[in-house]
Design a protein around this motif. Structure first.
Motif, mmCIF file in Angstrom:
data_model
loop_
_atom_site.group_PDB
_atom_site.id
_atom_site.type_symbol
_atom_site.label_atom_id
_atom_site.label_comp_id
_atom_site.label_asym_id
_atom_site.label_seq_id
_atom_site.Cartn_x
_atom_site.Cartn_y
_atom_site.Cartn_z
ATOM 1 N N UNK A 1 -3.897 -7.601 -0.741
ATOM 2 C CA UNK A 1 -2.781 -6.652 -0.748
ATOM 3 C C UNK A 1 -1.536 -7.327 -1.321
ATOM 4 N N UNK B 1 0.862 -2.379 -0.213
ATOM 5 C CA UNK B 1 -0.379 -2.097 0.508
ATOM 6 C C UNK B 1 -1.621 -2.071 -0.368
ATOM 7 N N UNK B 2 -1.468 -1.889 -1.664
ATOM 8 C CA UNK B 2 -2.691 -1.745 -2.462
ATOM 9 C C UNK B 2 -3.382 -3.099 -2.636
ATOM 10 N N UNK B 3 -4.696 -3.006 -2.800
ATOM 11 C CA UNK B 3 -5.478 -4.219 -3.024
ATOM 12 C C UNK B 3 -5.869 -4.309 -4.489
ATOM 13 N N UNK B 4 -5.717 -5.509 -5.040
ATOM 14 C CA UNK B 4 -6.094 -5.767 -6.434
ATOM 15 C C UNK B 4 -6.626 -7.195 -6.505
#
Lengths: 183, 370
Positions: free
Chosen positions: B7, B174-177
């Motif tokens: 995240x 919050x995003x996952x990459x």
């Protein structure tokens, strides 16, 4: 533009759909060498109600990180179905648990009793998310089988590796059944 | 090096540790909590200190104290907490204490919507604390860049003795990459070096842009205050002491603009439309621009990574090259005000969404077609 695949995974809170999204993104990004983003819904609806995890996979750079019109929707509960079934884009794929979801007559869906299959395979409902991943990848090939196997194994809590491996395999077998029924 | 899925907030914490942060004080708040979570777990492993404070006022005070005591320091928060930090943020600017404040923007005002995304704190980051003061704010557009810009935030804060705000948002946080973390030993770190002896040391010398800061407890005795002060730190109202300070501190960024102003440009000859954005909205901007280009349209793309100070000259040049600039952002129009200020007679088209959802590529394309 690079081919972009969008997936929306939805179910009841506690069914492990958020984790399924993370595992799918890890399969793509870590083991298949693709680009991936994973996002999820938070807030009141994430507890008990319809919880949702979204994954975008692409060979190239992913710009807008959220799902715009999903190629695939997985709905493991009636509420998830109600909320997201009609967001799947035309020609896309809708996968539902047909013992938990009543599908409207005008909606085309792949129906698999995901939770029952989970109980029959591992004795537990908790592996339904892994079964769903097997069905999803078996039907679409959006990540390689090897990649999803590795990603599931890497995320499986200690002592549950074999259980999750079996669940994934059952998902792939269910996908084969769906394919042979269609052809 | 291995690829991990992470995240944005986790990448910020990793970036802080890589940059040499060894003190974290904070009060958890959605959507920033993962920063505190990772710091509480990882900081002790590298000999750092994590402390959960009673609120955000105290958190900001604690990181100022942490840095005065010699440790690179950080806190992380969101809207309501960022509001509480403003008073002490001004103190850090006045006393020239390096520190990094992460603001993972959520929908406001007030407690708003804790899990909803926003870019509504752009102007607060610039003017939230009272009085003319210098401030740097950086805005990452990806998980990998969350790491890189956190390192940059620490280095700029040390190099220019200033608080730096990492102005991220719920989407990027919050995003996952995938991210490939570098070997932390290879990460470039700016360290202040004090060469003066304690007898001759002037913590606020106006000779040069940035007098190095001596840590307390190492033989250097000096005064720190939020009042206007002389070169050794004691309060003053003498104009011949106040004015050199004002000139030095408020001018130091302008004199080092090339080092501080980070932005990415992707221009096409003959373009009459440009899209300028930052943070999560910059991802949407890229998406829309690629779609427009795929249809044969020529579009210029400008991504601001340094939001404050605003990259005036670069945006002025962008405005000179096109007829209009589209500015998508998750608020009712904040950075657009700065673009308008630099655009002269060029048209600035605002694309705004302030309901907690991302701007969509279609909204930008529709604005371009209008």
């Amino acid at each position: 533009m690079d081919k972009r695949i969008e997936v929306r995974l939805a179910g009841e809170g506690g069914q492990g759909m958020i984790l399924a999204g993370i595992i799918l993104a890890e399969a793509a990004a870590i083991y298949d060498g693709k680009q991936a983003t994973q996002t999820q819904s938070y807030g009141p609806e994430a507890r008990g109600g319809a919880s949702r995890s979204e994954v975008v996979i692409s060979d190239g750079e992913i710009d807008h990180p959220e799902v715009l019109a999903p190629d695939v929707v997985v709905a493991l509960s009636q509420e998830a179905y109600k909320k997201f079934a009609r967001t799947v884009k035309p020609g896309g794929l809708l996968i539902v648990d047909d013992e938990r979801v009543e599908v409207a007559p005008d909606v085309a869906a792949v129906r698999v009793p995901v939770v029952r299959l989970s109980r029959e395979t591992t004795g537990r409902a908790i592996t339904a998310n892994t079964i769903a991943l097997g069905i999803l990848v078996g039907l679409t090939g959006m990540v390689s089988r090897q990649a999803i196997e590795k990603a599931v194994a890497a995320r499986a809590p200690k002592g549950t590796e074999e259980m999750n491996r079996k669940a994934l395999e059952a998902g792939f077998a269910a996908a084969e059944q769906v394919k042979s029924a269609v052809t | 090096m291995t690829i991990k899925l992470m995240q944005g907030n986790e990448a910020i914490a990793q970036g802080a540790i890589a940059a040499g942060c060894r003190f974290y004080a904070g009060y958890p708040i959605t959507p920033s909590t993962e920063v505190a979570e990772v710091m509480s777990r990882e900081l002790p492993k590298v000999g750092g200190k994590f402390i959960q404070m009673e609120d955000e006022i105290a958190s900001m005070a604690a990181i100022i104290g942490g840095r005065v005591g010699g440790l690179k320091s950080m806190t992380a928060t969101s809207g309501p907490g960022f509001s509480l930090m403003q008073e002490n943020l001004g103190y850090a600017a006045m006393a020239e204490i390096p520190c990094v404040i992460v603001n993972v923007q959520r929908l406001g005002p007030s407690t708003g919507q804790p899990t909803a995304a926003s870019q509504g704190d752009v102007m607060q980051a610039r003017w939230g604390t009272h009085g003319d003061h210098p401030i740097i704010a950086l805005s990452p557009i990806s998980v990998a860049q969350s790491f890189d810009l956190t390192v940059k935030a620490f280095n700029l804060s040390e190099k220019y003795r200033t608080p730096v705000i990492l102005l991220t948002d719920e989407i990027i946080g919050h995003m996952r990459e995938p991210i490939e973390l570098p070997d932390f030993n290879s990460v470039e770190k700016f360290e202040q070096v004090v060469t003066e002896s304690p007898e001759t040391y002037k913590p606020y010398s106006n000779n040069g842009d940035v007098p190095p800061m001596a840590a307390f407890g190492r033989g250097y005795r000096y005064h720190i205050t939020g009042l206007f002060h002389d070169e050794v730190g004691f309060p003053t109202q003498r104009l011949d002491e106040v004015e050199p300070w004002l000139e030095r501190v408020n001018g130091k960024f302008e004199r080092n603009a090339d080092d501080i102003l980070l932005y990415e440009t992707d221009y096409q000859p003959g373009a009459r439309t440009a899209v300028l954005s930052y943070g999560a909205s910059a991802r949407t901007a890229r998406h829309a621009v690629k779609q427009m280009r795929a249809r044969g349209e020529k579009v210029n793309l400008f991504t601001a990574l340094t939001i404050w100070p605003f990259p005036e000259t670069a945006v002025e040049a962008l405005a000179d090259s096109v007829e209009r600039i589209i500015v998508p952002e998750m608020n009712l129009g904040q950075l657009a005000l700065e673009v308008e200020r630099m655009a002269g007679r060029r048209k600035v088209v605002r694309v705004n969404r302030a309901n907690g959802e991302m701007v969509t590529p279609d909204m930008i394309i529709a604005a371009a077609e209008a």
